[in-house]
Write a protein that holds these residues in place. Structure first.
Motif, short mmCIF file in Angstrom:
data_model
loop_
_atom_site.label_atom_id
_atom_site.label_comp_id
_atom_site.label_asym_id
_atom_site.label_seq_id
_atom_site.Cartn_x
_atom_site.Cartn_y
_atom_site.Cartn_z
N CYS A 111 37.82 36.90 33.97
CA CYS A 111 36.57 37.28 35.52
C CYS A 111 37.28 37.95 36.04
O CYS A 111 38.78 38.53 35.89
CB CYS A 111 36.78 35.21 36.50
SG CYS A 111 36.69 35.79 38.35
N LEU A 141 37.79 38.57 39.02
CA LEU A 141 38.83 38.22 40.69
C LEU A 141 40.02 37.31 39.94
O LEU A 141 40.83 37.97 39.89
CB LEU A 141 37.95 37.13 41.41
CG LEU A 141 38.02 36.63 42.47
CD1 LEU A 141 37.99 38.18 43.39
CD2 LEU A 141 37.38 36.09 43.02
N CYS A 142 40.28 36.50 38.43
CA CYS A 142 41.33 36.56 38.75
C CYS A 142 41.58 35.82 36.97
O CYS A 142 42.89 35.47 36.32
CB CYS A 142 41.33 34.71 38.82
SG CYS A 142 40.10 33.81 37.79
N CYS A 179 32.13 32.07 35.88
CA CYS A 179 34.30 32.16 36.61
C CYS A 179 34.31 30.38 36.56
O CYS A 179 34.43 30.08 37.31
CB CYS A 179 35.16 32.18 37.10
SG CYS A 179 37.17 31.79 36.38
N CYS A 237 37.16 29.94 39.38
CA CYS A 237 36.45 30.80 40.08
C CYS A 237 35.35 29.17 41.00
O CYS A 237 35.15 29.71 41.96
CB CYS A 237 36.50 31.24 40.18
SG CYS A 237 37.29 32.56 40.87
ZN ZN Z 1 37.95 33.64 38.39
#
Ligand code: ZN
Ligand code: ZN
Length: 280
Positions: free
Chosen positions: A235, A237-238, A275, A278
């Motif tokens: 992902c 973002l994370c 994700c 998320c």
């Molecule tokens: Zn994520």
């Protein structure tokens, strides 16, 4: 790479004029001569109208056809093609045509596959109770450039229909014979009655030529193609692994050299929409 195939005869296992889509492409780019064995009966391997069931899955059926063509001619290079129609794997209400074109080379122990998944197909069936309904169906599926099949219940009344007269006669007969006074209309998916399908076979042939052109970095053998995919693209973002493809393995059929690389169509990280953390 074309050296492997140049000046050889490639037998094409077909009786539905698929050579129109396949032969010019292979002859121009591989230097082969494509030959269709006379009186080769592919209906023994299953028919779209269902009189004969397919013996196996699409790739296995194509292999069986290619092997039968090799047996009957004594050649060492064969091409076979096989289509299947049904709901699109990602879009359930969209019909799609999956075409494969397979090359088998016994001299070099190679099997290379080209594929095309196309939502451009007129594949459709409908039960009609009047000539007006039949006409509307025919217009919607590209008749008469695309052929039709008419059944009374399950029994085939006529196939390969390409004129309004033939269609009218067949529909009238079906409605007479049917226990429900209806006619079942279907698009005829045999390549010679379906120019749209012929186009998809041409695309699968192009993909086969691309697969042949991918040669092994270690030994130069054609068909250095995908054998496996791993999910887990992180992902963006994370960093959590997602179900999207992280790596694709390409492997040589001759020397077992392989390479694991990111999928060419994938971004370097996954959209957070995919994700599990998320966007659970
Ligand atoms: Zn994520
Ligand atoms: Zn190799």
């Amino acid at each position: 790479m074309t050296d492997l195939f140049a000046h050889r005869v490639a037998v094409l296992a077909t009786m539905h004029r698929k050579e129109q889509a396949i032969a010019p492409r292979l002859e121009a780019r591989l230097g082969v001569t494509v030959a269709v064995p006379p009186s080769f009966d592919t209906d023994g391997f299953g028919t779209f109208t269902g009189e004969i069931k397919r013996p196996a899955d699409q790739l296995t059926t194509a292999r069986l056809k290619a092997e039968a063509a090799l047996e009957s001619t004594g050649e060492t290079l064969a091409i076979a093609s096989e289509g299947s129609f049904g709901p699109h794997p990602q879009l359930p209400f969209v019909a799609c045509d999956r075409e494969i074109v397979l090359l088998i080379d016994r001299q070099h122990q190679l099997e290379i596959v080209g594929e095309c998944l196309s939502a451009d197909t007129n594949y459709r069936q409908q039960v009609v109770g009047s000539w007006a309904e039949a006409e509307a169906f025919a217009a919607a599926v590209g008749f008469p450039s695309h052929g039709l099949i008419v059944r009374a219940d399950d029994a085939v009344i006529a196939k390969g229909i390409t004129t309004a007269e033939e269609l009218e006669t067949a529909v009238a007969r079906a409605m007479q014979q049917s226990t429900r006074s209806t006619a079942r209309l279907e698009t005829d998916m045999r390549a010679l009655y379906n120019p749209t399908r012929m186009g998809a076979i041409a695309q699968a042939t192009e993909h086969l030529l691309q697969a042949i052109a991918q040669t092994c970095p270690a030994c130069g053998t054609p068909g250095f193609s995908e054998v496996k995919r791993w999910p887990g693209l992180p992902c963006g973002l994370c960093g959590t692994p997602t179900l999207l493809t992280r790596l694709v393995r390409h492997q040589c059929q001759r020397c077992q050299f392989h390479q694991d690389l990111p999928a060419p169509e994938s971004p370097s990280v996954a959209d957070p929409g995919h994700c599990p953390r998320c966007n659970p």
